[in-house]
Design a protein around this motif. Structure first.
Motif, PDB file in Angstrom:
ATOM      1  N   VAL A 161      -2.459  14.033   4.698  1.00  0.00           N
ATOM      2  CA  VAL A 161      -1.042  13.953   5.077  1.00  0.00           C
ATOM      3  C   VAL A 161      -0.901  14.464   6.503  1.00  0.00           C
ATOM      4  O   VAL A 161      -1.417  15.536   6.843  1.00  0.00           O
ATOM      5  N   GLN A 162      -0.180  13.728   7.337  1.00  0.00           N
ATOM      6  CA  GLN A 162      -0.070  14.087   8.746  1.00  0.00           C
ATOM      7  C   GLN A 162       1.276  13.649   9.309  1.00  0.00           C
ATOM      8  O   GLN A 162       1.754  12.544   9.018  1.00  0.00           O
ATOM      9  N   GLY A 163       1.895  14.512  10.103  1.00  0.00           N
ATOM     10  CA  GLY A 163       3.083  14.135  10.856  1.00  0.00           C
ATOM     11  C   GLY A 163       2.685  13.503  12.172  1.00  0.00           C
ATOM     12  O   GLY A 163       1.811  14.037  12.879  1.00  0.00           O
ATOM     13  N   ASP A 164       3.320  12.407  12.541  1.00  0.00           N
ATOM     14  CA  ASP A 164       2.910  11.730  13.772  1.00  0.00           C
ATOM     15  C   ASP A 164       3.458  12.398  15.032  1.00  0.00           C
ATOM     16  O   ASP A 164       3.101  12.013  16.146  1.00  0.00           O
ATOM     17  N   GLN A 165       4.302  13.436  14.870  1.00  0.00           N
ATOM     18  CA  GLN A 165       4.805  14.188  16.019  1.00  0.00           C
ATOM     19  C   GLN A 165       4.249  15.616  16.036  1.00  0.00           C
ATOM     20  O   GLN A 165       4.796  16.488  16.702  1.00  0.00           O
ATOM     21  N   ASP A 166       3.177  15.846  15.310  1.00  0.00           N
ATOM     22  CA  ASP A 166       2.549  17.169  15.247  1.00  0.00           C
ATOM     23  C   ASP A 166       1.758  17.419  16.527  1.00  0.00           C
ATOM     24  O   ASP A 166       0.829  16.673  16.849  1.00  0.00           O
ATOM     25  N   THR A 167       2.134  18.462  17.270  1.00  0.00           N
ATOM     26  CA  THR A 167       1.420  18.804  18.502  1.00  0.00           C
ATOM     27  C   THR A 167       0.501  20.004  18.311  1.00  0.00           C
ATOM     28  O   THR A 167      -0.205  20.396  19.244  1.00  0.00           O
ATOM     29  N   VAL A 168       0.502  20.604  17.115  1.00  0.00           N
ATOM     30  CA  VAL A 168      -0.384  21.735  16.828  1.00  0.00           C
ATOM     31  C   VAL A 168      -1.716  21.224  16.295  1.00  0.00           C
ATOM     32  O   VAL A 168      -2.787  21.545  16.802  1.00  0.00           O
ATOM     33  N   VAL A 169      -1.658  20.429  15.242  1.00  0.00           N
ATOM     34  CA  VAL A 169      -2.835  19.708  14.744  1.00  0.00           C
ATOM     35  C   VAL A 169      -2.560  18.229  15.003  1.00  0.00           C
ATOM     36  O   VAL A 169      -1.749  17.605  14.334  1.00  0.00           O
TER      37      VAL A 169
END
Length: 337
Positions: A226-234
């Motif tokens: 599961v991943q957010g496409d606006q995640d700048t940390v990971v």
């Protein structure tokens, strides 16, 4: 970005948000296992050290039927007992009461890591029988014994730092965990990744290391990414790598060869749109021989480094899809061979 920057990125989770970290008590009464529903704080002590954890037991326990277990690993600055913001963040308890499964929230000891991060980026915490993997396994086995849980339906998930550790547990203990879920995490041996050169090493190279760690216990492990496409940390590219990584592990585990029995080409792609919620795209990856998918990859559109709700706390995005239910739906139909 070099390996040091990657390590710092994966070991952080919205550090600007102040969340309380519980102080490990010097002494505390550990309640005996109870057959009734509720929340119980317990301690596991093993050869690698002690680990506190909270168990949520659903009303279904009273029926006496062995229940599945879901182990949920928090991210940095979080906890799994006391304030237990991992419980509040994920809303797993409500889903557990409805569906009938036990939830386990291990907690990092602040004396091991003051920020509450797990040690999955260190080689000493990437092996079976050593460091945190031994303690996670010990906690899980203790819960199975205490609550007469179903040993074939034990699942592990984690967020950020916890996601990395969940992946490690799928590698180190594929005979204990039926499935693995990574939420904003990365692959086994992620500390080796050089983000200045994404081929150094490739996710297939780290998959070979993971397969070697599995040893004689190697098997294809169903995995939800599961991943957010606006995640700048990971960053999302780490989730892409994780899909390729697990496809290679599964391929090797099938017949000791990288021969395409399992690959990282999606067999099915659907986009789910719900009014008032962030949409998400789900890709499914099926072995060449057919059967259920081995990998599911959920990308939540517009999601930052947060858990898609419902839940409470600064690290939840209540405009996201109900991730606890997505995870349980993935777990519910899968068990150990």
């Amino acid at each position: 970005m070099n390996r040091r920057v990657l390590t710092a990125s994966l070991a952080s989770i919205a550090t600007a948000i102040a969340l309380a970290i519980p102080i490990t008590p010097a002494t505390a009464a550990v309640p005996a296992a109870a057959p009734t529903a509720g929340d119980f704080t317990k301690l596991y002590v093993g050869p690698e050290g002690g680990m506190w954890y909270q168990v949520h037991v659903p009303p279904a326990q009273a029926a006496g039927k062995p229940l599945p277990v879901v182990v949920s690993l928090h991210g940095c600055t979080m906890s799994g007992y006391g304030l237990n913001n991992m419980r509040d963040l994920t809303n797993f308890n409500a889903v557990a009461d409805e569906k009938g499964f036990i939830v386990v929230y291990p907690t990092q000891d602040v004396f091991r890591d003051i920020t509450g991060c797990w040690g999955g980026l260190k080689p000493e915490h990437q092996r079976r029988g050593h460091g945190e993997p031994e303690m996670f396994a010990g906690v899980t086995k203790q819960v199975i014994a205490d609550y007469n849980a179903d040993p074939k339906r034990v699942h592990i998930n984690g967020a950020s730092s916890g996601a990395g550790s969940a992946v490690i547990m799928g590698v180190a203990y594929p005979d204990l965990f039926a499935t693995v879920t990574s939420v904003a995490g990365a692959e086994y041996a992620a500390n080796e990744i050089n983000l200045d050169d994404l081929t150094d090493p490739s996710p297939v190279d780290t998959a070979k290391r993971a397969w070697a760690q599995m040893g004689k216990r190697a098997r294809p492990v169903p995995t939800l990414v599961v991943q957010g496409d606006q995640d700048t940390v990971v960053r999302p590219l780490l989730a892409d790598r994780l899909v390729t990584h697990w496809a290679a592990i599964d391929d090797l585990a099938m017949n000791n060869a990288l021969d395409g029995q399992m690959d990282d080409i999606a067999d099915k792609t659907v986009t789910v749109t719900t009014p008032g919620k962030k949409s998400f795209t789900q890709k499914s990856y099926v072995p060449r021989a057919g059967g259920p998918s081995l990998i599911e990859y959920v990308t939540v559109h517009g999601l930052e480094h947060k858990w898609p709700g419902p839940g409470t706390g600064a690290l939840v995005d209540n405009d996201g899809p109900d991730l606890a239910r997505i995870i349980w739906d993935f777990n519910a139909t899968r068990s150990l061979p």
